[in-house]
Design an enzyme around this catalytic site. Structure first.
Site, PDB file in Angstrom:
ATOM      1  N   ASP A  17      -5.913  -1.872  -7.318  1.00 28.69           N
ATOM      2  CA  ASP A  17      -6.190  -0.535  -6.813  1.00 28.69           C
ATOM      3  C   ASP A  17      -7.414  -0.583  -5.904  1.00 28.69           C
ATOM      4  O   ASP A  17      -8.514  -0.164  -6.270  1.00 28.69           O
ATOM      5  CB  ASP A  17      -6.435   0.416  -7.991  1.00 28.69           C
ATOM      6  CG  ASP A  17      -6.437   1.886  -7.582  1.00 28.69           C
ATOM      7  OD1 ASP A  17      -6.002   2.182  -6.457  1.00 28.69           O
ATOM      8  OD2 ASP A  17      -6.869   2.720  -8.397  1.00 28.69           O
ATOM      9  N   GLU A  96      -0.227   5.370   1.904  1.00 30.79           N
ATOM     10  CA  GLU A  96      -0.045   6.802   1.696  1.00 30.79           C
ATOM     11  C   GLU A  96       0.166   7.584   2.993  1.00 30.79           C
ATOM     12  O   GLU A  96      -0.516   7.360   3.995  1.00 30.79           O
ATOM     13  CB  GLU A  96      -1.265   7.367   0.957  1.00 30.79           C
ATOM     14  CG  GLU A  96      -1.058   8.772   0.434  1.00 30.79           C
ATOM     15  CD  GLU A  96      -1.765   9.013  -0.888  1.00 30.79           C
ATOM     16  OE1 GLU A  96      -1.772  10.161  -1.330  1.00 30.79           O
ATOM     17  OE2 GLU A  96      -2.303   8.063  -1.472  1.00 30.79           O
ATOM     18  N   LYS A 132       3.481   6.142  -0.246  1.00 31.14           N
ATOM     19  CA  LYS A 132       2.894   7.022  -1.262  1.00 31.14           C
ATOM     20  C   LYS A 132       2.932   8.475  -0.778  1.00 31.14           C
ATOM     21  O   LYS A 132       2.533   8.786   0.338  1.00 31.14           O
ATOM     22  CB  LYS A 132       1.440   6.624  -1.553  1.00 31.14           C
ATOM     23  CG  LYS A 132       1.319   5.378  -2.384  1.00 31.14           C
ATOM     24  CD  LYS A 132      -0.138   5.025  -2.657  1.00 31.14           C
ATOM     25  CE  LYS A 132      -0.701   5.817  -3.799  1.00 31.14           C
ATOM     26  NZ  LYS A 132      -2.061   5.337  -4.174  1.00 31.14           N
ATOM     27  N   THR A 156       2.750   9.842  -6.106  1.00 32.37           N
ATOM     28  CA  THR A 156       1.396   9.780  -6.639  1.00 32.37           C
ATOM     29  C   THR A 156       0.899  11.155  -7.068  1.00 32.37           C
ATOM     30  O   THR A 156       1.576  12.163  -6.900  1.00 32.37           O
ATOM     31  CB  THR A 156       0.464   9.140  -5.591  1.00 32.37           C
ATOM     32  OG1 THR A 156      -0.795   8.847  -6.178  1.00 32.37           O
ATOM     33  CG2 THR A 156       0.285  10.039  -4.376  1.00 32.37           C
ATOM     34  N   PHE A 178      -1.840   9.704 -13.314  1.00 31.26           N
ATOM     35  CA  PHE A 178      -3.280   9.474 -13.180  1.00 31.26           C
ATOM     36  C   PHE A 178      -3.988   9.655 -14.522  1.00 31.26           C
ATOM     37  O   PHE A 178      -4.456  10.745 -14.852  1.00 31.26           O
ATOM     38  CB  PHE A 178      -3.852  10.414 -12.115  1.00 31.26           C
ATOM     39  CG  PHE A 178      -3.711   9.891 -10.710  1.00 31.26           C
ATOM     40  CD1 PHE A 178      -2.539   9.291 -10.288  1.00 31.26           C
ATOM     41  CD2 PHE A 178      -4.743  10.005  -9.813  1.00 31.26           C
ATOM     42  CE1 PHE A 178      -2.404   8.809  -8.989  1.00 31.26           C
ATOM     43  CE2 PHE A 178      -4.629   9.533  -8.502  1.00 31.26           C
ATOM     44  CZ  PHE A 178      -3.458   8.931  -8.094  1.00 31.26           C
TER      45      PHE A 178
END
Length: 319
Positions: A17, A96, A132, A156, A178
């Site tokens: 990440d 993303e 994403k 996401t 998350f």
């Protein structure tokens, strides 16, 4: 004796990440993910200066001083960072779509196609890319369109089972619940800390994982946004976990073996029923979940702010 990182890798695909390919190379994960915040942070690293300059030059050559200049520059930079990361991971990179398009299905699809095109121009197959998209209703509709075109998605900012179930219904390749942000909300609202086993973020991922396995969804569950290695070890056995370098380092320095808490064949309560979500039922489910509603909106706002900051950085860099 092995360490927690090595042991975790026996049961779960580890995803980096970060946008820092040097940090990724140090831990050798399978895949990597980026987002606007990570691209902003990476763009400010000295090692990425040449990529920033080339992205701005490419944007000028392609768009001139038109209103599309900055849009192209950001997409080009995001892809350029992704290409560098793919040199050190054997699997996939998640890139993303502009978070400011989170409520615009058509433009999300359009930008996703552009990102794939930029990767293909750089010689990278779309099979190594996950696009994403924030798991709003509009984002989930974009996911369905893209998956039908063979463009795989990483949905996401997942904070609820309703979001995850709707993404699986749309055949998303992967969902990212998350963990840490869910825990943050409960900690702030309940005024207490949580042990890893009772952590609301951990429990949310466990519930999504069990739901997917019970109803045969092929969508991958990838826990994200961790605050501690305790949250990570409680999710050993999850399909994938995306972990920041500092937490990977902590896992690596902790000796021991981990036992999976999640397995594809684990028992799931009979009370868990399939969710069939249309727009009205999805929006109602989100309305009834203040944590998911607040954290989704906050997450989109934060990514949008970081994109605005990135634009300012690129303008100053250009000068």
């Amino acid at each position: 004796m092995s360490n927690y990182l090595e042991s975790l890798a026996q049961h779960t695909v580890i995803v980096a990440d970060t946008g820092n390919f040097e940090a990724i190379a140090a831990f050798k994960p399978e895949d990597a993910t980026t987002n606007p915040s990570l691209v902003l942070k990476a763009a400010q690293l000295a090692v990425y200066k040449p990529l920033v300059a080339k992205s701005l030059q490419a944007a000028m050559e392609k768009q001139g001083n038109s209103e599309l200049f900055m849009e192209y520059a950001i997409d080009k930079l995001s892809v350029s960072i992704g290409v560098e990361i793919l040199k050190v991971v054997p699997g996939k990179i998640s890139t993303e779509v502009d978070a400011r398009l989170s409520f615009d299905t058509a433009r999300t699809v359009e930008r996703a196609r552009k990102l794939i095109s930029l990767y293909q121009e750089a010689g990278v197959s779309k099979n190594r890319i996950l696009i994403k998209i924030a798991a709003t209703w509009e984002g989930i509709q974009a996911c369905e369109v893209l998956e039908n075109e063979g463009i795989h998605t990483n949905m996401t900012l997942i904070f609820s089972l309703a979001q995850a179930a709707a993404c699986a219904q749309a055949k998303a390749f992967l969902v990212s619940p998350f963990v840490g942000r869910i825990m943050d909300w409960h900690k702030a609202n309940e005024g207490r800390d949580f042990a890893p086993a009772e952590d609301p973020g951990v429990i949310s991922v466990q519930n999504i994982y069990k739901y997917f396995k019970k109803f045969g969804h092929e969508t991958i569950v990838m826990g994200a946004s961790f605050r501690s290695i305790g949250e990570i070890t409680e999710l050993c056995g999850c399909d994938r976990l995306t972990i920041a370098p500092e937490l990977m380092k902590e896992l690596e320095s902790t000796p021991g073996e981990l036992t999976p808490t999640l397995t594809p064949t684990m028992e799931v309560e009979e009370s868990v029923k399939v969710l069939k979500l249309d727009e009205k039922s999805f929006r109602w489910a989100m309305n009834e979940d203040p944590m998911a509603t607040e954290k989704l909106a906050e997450g989109i706002r934060k990514f949008a702010q970081d994109l605005n900051t990135l634009e300012d950085f690129l303008r100053k860099f250009e000068e």
